[in-house]
Every structure is written in C-alpha cells, then in structure tokens.
Design an enzyme around this catalytic site. Structure first.
Site, PDB file in Angstrom:
ATOM      1  N   TYR A  22      -2.555   0.024  10.591  1.00  0.00           N
ATOM      2  CA  TYR A  22      -2.723  -0.352   9.237  1.00  0.00           C
ATOM      3  C   TYR A  22      -1.429  -0.082   8.718  1.00  0.00           C
ATOM      4  O   TYR A  22      -0.840  -1.134   7.899  1.00  0.00           O
ATOM      5  CB  TYR A  22      -3.997   0.250   8.418  1.00  0.00           C
TER       6      TYR A  22
ATOM      7  N   SER B  91       0.773  -1.382  -0.038  1.00  0.00           N
ATOM      8  CA  SER B  91      -0.183  -0.099   0.022  1.00  0.00           C
ATOM      9  C   SER B  91       0.872   1.327   0.040  1.00  0.00           C
ATOM     10  O   SER B  91       2.054   1.003   0.383  1.00  0.00           O
ATOM     11  CB  SER B  91      -0.750   0.000   1.184  1.00  0.00           C
TER      12      SER B  91
END
Length: 257
Positions: free
Chosen positions: A161, A148
C-alpha cells in the site's frame, strides 16, 4: 478585484469523483457539491451509487452517477467519452478509488499485490489520462489524486500500500509537469488517519487508537469533513498557480517523529 470567497465557488462546474459511493469519496462529493459543483459519483455497484446519489440530492446536491470499473482501461476511456458527449465537460476529477490490504511483506500474495496496484495506481493513470485528453483541448481542468500519509511514511504490514501511494504521489507530479503547459492543475490530497467504514476496526482497537492519538499533534482521529476545505481549494480558482503539490491533511502526523 475578485472577492476572495468567489475564488472557491464551483458553480457551473462538473466534478467526477471515483470510488465515491461511500467513505472519503462520498464526503468529498458532498463537499464539492456544497461549493456549487455538479458531482458525478463513480463505482462499480449501480445500486450503491443510486443510494448515495439520493442521499446527496436530499441535501440539495446536483448529482449524476457513472458506473464503470476504474481498473479497466477500455471501460474508462469509453465511459469518459460517453459522459462528455451526453452531459458536457468534466471540469474537476478526483481520483479517489483505492483499497488497502494488510499482511507481512514476506507472505504477501502476488495476486493481491496486483489487485492493489491496479486499484490504487493503474486507475489514477487510466482515469487521469482519459479525462485529461478532454481537458487539454479546453486548456483548463483540475485533477486531484488522493494520496496518503503513506505516500511519505511506512507502517508494518502495509508495504505494498505504501508503495502504491508513493507511486500516486510521483504520478501526480508527473501529470503536473506534462499537463501544466495545457492549463491543467494536478495536485494530491494526502489524508492521515480518518474514521471511515474501512478504518472502523482500527478505530475500535483501543491500543492502536491510543497510539495514533498520541502520535498525532492534533490529538484525534480525522473526520472526513476535515478534507472538504482542502478539496474545494484544490478544485477551485483559488489554486490556479498550485501544481504538483501534495497537501497533507493529517493533523500533523507527517510533521513529527
């Protein structure tokens, strides 16, 4: 001389994509199928997988399903061994399963932290290891871990996250180091902000969308179709000397302040 386009041909190869009943995983499965691969959809909901598989088959894809929990190490090992025995080698693995949880870090629930780490990090290790053990014996294989922009950049209220995706980035490099000698290429694909079911609330938030579009050099949200070319490249012979690399598909977000 091998024609350049032939390098991207995935005909005759089987690709397992975890968390592929919807969203980015489903789009990547469709993209790999479009390049000729037989794709294997994974998730825990057999009904959802069946529906997704039928949609892909309607577009001409060769699709199988494998329902198992990627956070259960024993279930993963058994499922991979069973699939290889029944259907043949897994040539390509896309570790896509993941989740997002948002909360101020000082209030972040411990149970949710562990849930997030199991799904985003443990699953990459479990499935990657189980599949790689078979690939090593064949001295070939492609593993793509979905990272990501949060593997590099942070945002408020998503520190766990960010930590998980940073771990996936470094696990990807570690896999490449350990398994490259056995003929495997292990790379990461790092999406930026994409329109999916999981991000719809952010898409619908006019203030956030305006900020994001202004922050992104390409001046738009990503569409899941934007990820397909990068995934095919990393899954194909075109990337045979690419190892331990994270390919960001983010409209330039990681390039600018």
């Amino acid at each position: 001389m091998t024609p350049a386009l032939k390098l991207f041909d995935l005909s005759g190869r089987t690709a397992l994509i975890t968390g592929s009943g919807s969203g980015i995983g489903y789009a990547l499965a469709g993209g790999l199928a479009g390049a000729g691969a037989r794709v294997v959809l994974n998730g825990r909901d057999e009904s959802k997988l069946g529906t997704a598989a039928e949609r892909l088959r309607a577009d001409g894809a060769d699709v199988l399903t494998a329902a198992f929990d990627v956070t259960d190490a024993a279930a993963v090992t058994a499922a991979v061994a069973r699939f290889e025995a029944e259907h043949g080698p897994i040539d390509i693995l896309v570790n896509n399963a993941g989740l997002q949880r948002r909360a101020p870090l000082e209030d972040f629930d411990h149970a949710v932290w562990h849930e997030l780490m199991r799904t985003n990090v443990d699953s990459v290790f479990y499935v990657g290891q189980a599949v790689a053990r078979h690939m090593i014996g064949r001295r070939r294989g492609k593993i793509i871990n979905i990272c990501s922009v949060q593997s590099e950049l942070g945002r408020p209220n998503i520190a766990p996250y960010t930590a998980s995706k940073g771990a996936v980035k470094m696990l990807t490099k570690g896999m490449a180091i350990d398994w490259g000698q056995h003929g495997l290429q292990v790379n990461g694909l790092g999406p930026g902000y994409f329109r999916t079911e999981l991000t719809q609330a952010l898409v619908d938030n006019a203030e956030f969308s305006q900020w994001l579009i202004g922050r992104t050099p390409s001046r738009r949200w990503g569409d899941v179709a934007d990820l397909v070319g990068a995934a095919v490249f990393l899954a194909s012979d075109a990337s045979n000397f690419v190892n331990g690399h994270i390919l960001y598909v983010d409209g330039g977000v990681t390039a600018t302040l």
